[in-house]
Design an enzyme around this catalytic site. Structure first.
Site, mmCIF file in Angstrom:
data_model
loop_
_atom_site.group_PDB
_atom_site.id
_atom_site.type_symbol
_atom_site.label_atom_id
_atom_site.label_comp_id
_atom_site.label_asym_id
_atom_site.label_seq_id
_atom_site.Cartn_x
_atom_site.Cartn_y
_atom_site.Cartn_z
ATOM 1 C CG HIS A 168 -69.095 -37.250 65.632
ATOM 2 N ND1 HIS A 168 -69.458 -37.882 66.667
ATOM 3 C CD2 HIS A 168 -70.189 -36.251 65.401
ATOM 4 C CE1 HIS A 168 -70.523 -37.278 67.043
ATOM 5 N NE2 HIS A 168 -71.163 -36.616 66.238
ATOM 6 C CE1 TYR A 182 -65.920 -43.403 68.268
ATOM 7 C CE2 TYR A 182 -66.347 -43.062 70.573
ATOM 8 C CZ TYR A 182 -66.830 -43.225 69.215
ATOM 9 O OH TYR A 182 -68.103 -43.050 68.847
#
Length: 202
Positions: free
Chosen positions: A62, A132
């Site tokens: 991603h 994240y």
């Protein structure tokens, strides 16, 4: 904390010093000043995400289009995972190069992923949780997905059975297809995003 640049320019592995005693351990997850020294600009969190995965789940590759671009500071807060970053910046001297790290909750090892670089991971244990810390907020429609099993990338995931993947990831384009469709940022665009991050606020 030791900060080491990886084979992907601008991506770093961060290994903290663990302080241990009979109670357990302590470590710094991030020190902004030390990270800023190597990046040349502040890393300012704008969003924090968590995902939890069962063993043999593969998520990625991603990235986020530029603009808005998105840098990531990635840690494993529970379980263990095999983390891979891959240079997707068209024109980069390291285009297609990747770096593999084992992240787990015990070591505290982290990875910094710059704008334009793809990221994915394979969960090595059940109930693996990844964190994240992101430099930009989510903007719908800007995510870039690349087939993590693209034979041209030949990423060393190390699984012994077919991994569990989302339908979106399983149908994602190869790097060649994404490049042909103009989805990937250029090396210059990523450098411009870096320069904008380094610019003082007006």
């Amino acid at each position: 904390m030791r900060i080491v640049e990886t084979a992907v320019p601008g991506a770093y592995t961060l290994v903290p010093d663990l302080l241990r005693d009979e109670r357990g351990s302590f470590h710094e997850g991030m020190r902004a000043g030390e990270l800023e020294k190597v990046l040349g600009h502040p890393f300012v969190p704008r969003q924090i995400n968590y995902s939890v995965s069962r063993r043999n789940t593969l998520r990625g590759i991603h990235g986020v289009a530029i603009p808005p671009g998105q840098a990531k500071y990635v840690t494993c807060v529970r379980g263990a995972l095999r983390d891979i970053v891959v240079d997707l910046r068209v024109g980069s001297p390291a285009f297609g190069r990747y770096e593999v790290n084992e992240l787990d909750a015990v070591s505290g090892r982290a990875v910094y992923v710059p704008e334009g670089v793809g990221h994915g991971f394979l969960a090595l244990t059940d109930d693996t949780c990844i964190c994240y810390v992101l430099s930009t907020e989510h903007v719908p429609g800007t995510q870039i997905d690349i087939d993590p099993l693209d034979p041209d990338l030949a990423l060393p995931w190390g699984f012994t059975e077919r991994p569990l993947m989302s339908e979106k990831d399983a149908r994602a384009p190869t790097v060649a297809e994404a490049m042909g469709a103009g989805l990937l940022a250029t090396w210059e665009e990523s450098l411009q995003a870096h320069r904008l991050a380094a610019a003082p606020a007006a």
